[in-house]
Design an enzyme around this catalytic site. Structure first.
Site, mmCIF file in Angstrom:
data_model
loop_
_atom_site.group_PDB
_atom_site.id
_atom_site.type_symbol
_atom_site.label_atom_id
_atom_site.label_comp_id
_atom_site.label_asym_id
_atom_site.label_seq_id
_atom_site.Cartn_x
_atom_site.Cartn_y
_atom_site.Cartn_z
ATOM 1 N N THR A 24 15.937 69.669 91.541
ATOM 2 C CA THR A 24 14.606 69.383 92.586
ATOM 3 C C THR A 24 15.322 69.301 94.007
ATOM 4 O O THR A 24 14.337 68.806 94.679
ATOM 5 C CB THR A 24 14.176 68.134 92.103
ATOM 6 O OG1 THR A 24 15.387 67.066 92.211
ATOM 7 C CG2 THR A 24 13.519 67.996 90.858
ATOM 8 N N ASP B 25 32.203 78.903 98.612
ATOM 9 C CA ASP B 25 32.381 78.759 99.863
ATOM 10 C C ASP B 25 31.355 79.663 100.409
ATOM 11 O O ASP B 25 31.770 81.149 100.378
ATOM 12 C CB ASP B 25 34.009 78.913 100.474
ATOM 13 C CG ASP B 25 33.889 78.729 101.952
ATOM 14 O OD1 ASP B 25 33.004 79.314 102.731
ATOM 15 O OD2 ASP B 25 34.755 78.206 102.348
ATOM 16 N N HIS B 26 30.265 79.472 101.058
ATOM 17 C CA HIS B 26 29.344 80.425 101.020
ATOM 18 C C HIS B 26 29.714 81.560 102.534
ATOM 19 O O HIS B 26 29.037 82.398 102.273
ATOM 20 C CB HIS B 26 27.770 79.741 101.499
ATOM 21 C CG HIS B 26 27.665 79.096 102.676
ATOM 22 N ND1 HIS B 26 27.906 77.821 103.018
ATOM 23 C CD2 HIS B 26 27.279 79.591 103.964
ATOM 24 C CE1 HIS B 26 27.741 77.457 104.082
ATOM 25 N NE2 HIS B 26 27.492 78.519 104.827
ATOM 26 N N HIS C 234 35.824 76.958 105.491
ATOM 27 C CA HIS C 234 35.300 78.291 105.961
ATOM 28 C C HIS C 234 36.349 78.978 106.841
ATOM 29 O O HIS C 234 36.631 80.068 106.962
ATOM 30 C CB HIS C 234 34.176 78.294 106.771
ATOM 31 C CG HIS C 234 33.059 77.259 105.910
ATOM 32 N ND1 HIS C 234 32.705 77.447 104.829
ATOM 33 C CD2 HIS C 234 32.394 76.159 106.475
ATOM 34 C CE1 HIS C 234 31.907 76.684 104.222
ATOM 35 N NE2 HIS C 234 31.700 75.886 105.178
#
Ligand code: NAD
Length: 486
Positions: A12, A180-181, A243
């Site tokens: 959600t 880790d996008h 990152h």
């Protein structure tokens, strides 16, 4: 691809709505989901399957870029895979009900017990959820199981080590997929190809030819609604330990003998093993800390960090970091890697600039000319592409040498999102672009002396104007070595 059950904790929440549902939908449209699959959403709210499906549909309408989100039959087919169960993740007994639902769906669809658990919840729940997956029997399967979690992986070395120890009670290390996008961004994934599939670059990718590497991740936004969180973590924990170091690893890793997940990840680890540790008292020499002051962004006055809502006026937190790194292996020895990241900067840009050595700088001395260095610029975002700067004679300017830029830009509209690529890999069991625990550990080890130096206030906090490219001290860091930020 194997049929599977996708169990989504935090169904959600914001990440699920903005990224996970649209990405799964795009994979579905492109035929990249398995023939049979079910997605079981878990959250605290008391929702029915139908309410959940309506929530997913709304998320597609709001966040999917694809025109097919208006195709009712495609959307209906996709939504029919979704089920919901309410669960407080700390409620041990509640997991039995989830197990019942998962087994029922596996039976209905006639699919094997392949289960992917995606934890889109706050990190303090990672441990309790994985333990409950184990104890409830959800993790006792005849097929395969995978656990996908998002950074942050700990807030320091010790907590990261504790986390892995706990997760390893329920999952094998190679069943855990750490997101880790940045590693999902197409141009970051492309680094491997640019370097290794192009002999022209591959042969130059070393200290014989490269003068320095500059990695920038600048944002124009301030702390926004994350103020309370950000004031506790700062730029090292938010951007650098994860990152920025991933970008360093992707840039510096050497060519593996074959292109495979283990080979690539082992080469990345090698970079971290050779990354020169900073002693606490050396941090001041190689690291610049900054915090934004008020300033103009697009003609509009924006407040200083310390005047942002929810931030104490006395906060010494950093919103900008620049640093000089050295990788002491035979390939990179003597080549500085500069990194910088910050908020409220002049432009939003993530890019890697490779500046090549310039041995013929003075060749045109007699004509009173200096040739500019060659640059290779890898644009990661918001544009995705590659530029090369080279020198060329300009017949319109008395035949003088001038730097010109050739640019290849990817078509943004057709580029998949980071989450799409990463989810697809997780579904396939390809861990190439997921972070390994060893990388997390070595990254924290490198970051710790810096964090300690900050805590002890061993180095100045430079103020920089909003809308600038950071404090003057960041420019000086490169000037000391005879370079400038590109
Ligand atoms: P969120 O607060 O919007 O959602 C959290 C979810 O966890 C909700 O579904 C909530 O119901 C559920 N939850 C909280 N306590 C629970 C409990 N006791 N039992 C059951 N469910 C409970 O958070 P989010 O933004 O979706 O982020 C989820 C994770 O992803 C976080 O770890 C965050 O750091 C990470 N993340 C988010 C983004 C993003 O864009 N939102 C980006 C990168 C990483």
């Amino acid at each position: 691809m194997d049929s599977l059950t996708f169990v989504l904790f935090g169904a959600t929440g914001d990440l699920a709505k903005r990224k996970i549902f649209p990405s799964l939908f795009h994979l579905f449209l492109d035929g990249k989901m398995p023939k049979s699959f079910t997605i079981i959403g878990l959250g605290r709210r008391e929702w029915s399957d139908q309410t959940f499906q309506m929530h997913v549909e709304k998320s597609l309408q709001t966040f999917s870029k694809r025109s097919e989100n208006g195709d009712a039959s495609k959307v209906r087919e996709f939504l029919s895979a979704f089920r919901y169960s309410s669960l407080d993740v700390t409620d041990h007994d509640g997991y039995k009900q989830v197990l019942g639902m998962v087994q029922k769906r596996e039976e209905e669809l006639g699919i094997p017990e392949n289960r992917l658990f995606y934890l889109s919840v706050a990190p303090e729940f990672f441990d309790v959820i994985s333990q409950n997956i184990k104890e409830s029997g959800l993790g006792s399967i005849k097929g395969w199981k995978r656990l996908v979690i998002e950074k942050p992986f700990g807030h320091d070395l010790k907590s990261a080590q504790e986390l892995i120890a706990k997760l390893s009670n329920a999952f094998e290390v190679d069943e855990i997929y750490l997101i880790d996008h940045y590693l999902g961004k197409p141009m970051v994934q492309n680094m491997e190809s640019i370097k290794f599939a192009n002999p022209m670059f591959q042969s130059l990718w070393n200290n014989k030819h490269i003068a320095n590497v500059q990695i920038t991740a600048s944002e124009t936004v301030g702390v926004e609604e994350r103020a309370g969180y950000y004031d506790q973590v700062g730029a090292i924990r938010d951007m650098v330990q994860n990152h920025m170091l991933q970008l360093v690893m992707m840039t510096a890793m050497q060519q593996p003998t074959r292109i495979g997940a283990n080979e690539i990840r082992n080469k990345k680890i090698k970079v971290m093993e050779f990354l020169r540790p900073l002693q606490k008292d050396e941090v001041v020499r190689d690291v610049v800390r900054g915090q934004y002051e008020k300033g103009y962004m697009n003609g509009e006055l924006v407040p200083a960090y310390t005047d942002e809502p929810s931030i104490e006026g006395t906060s010494m937190n950093d919103t900008f970091i620049a640093a000089r790194l050295w990788i002491d292996d035979p390939f990179w020895s003597g080549v500085p890697f500069y990194i910088r990241t910050g908020k409220r900067m002049k432009e939003k840009s993530t890019r890697i600039v490779i500046e090549f050595k310039n041995p013929i700088k003075d060749l045109y001395q007699e004509k009173n000319e200096e040739t500019a260095p060659n640059l290779l610029i890898i644009e990661i975002g918001p544009n995705e592409g590659i530029s090369i700067q080279f020198n060329s004679k300009n017949p319109l300017n008395h035949g003088k040498n001038e730097p010109v830029t050739g640019r290849f830009l990817a078509n943004k509209k057709s580029m998949p999102e980071a989450y799409e690529l990463l989810l697809s890999d997780a579904l396939h069991g390809d861990s190439t672009f997921f972070v390994q625990w060893k990388e997390v550990e070595l990254s924290w080890k490198w970051a710790e002396p810096i964090l300690e130096a900050f805590e002890e206030n061993n180095l100045p906090l430079h103020l920089y104007q909003s809308g600038s490219m950071g404090p003057e001290a960041s420019e000086q860091l490169l000037q000391e070595d005879g370079f400038k930020w590109w």
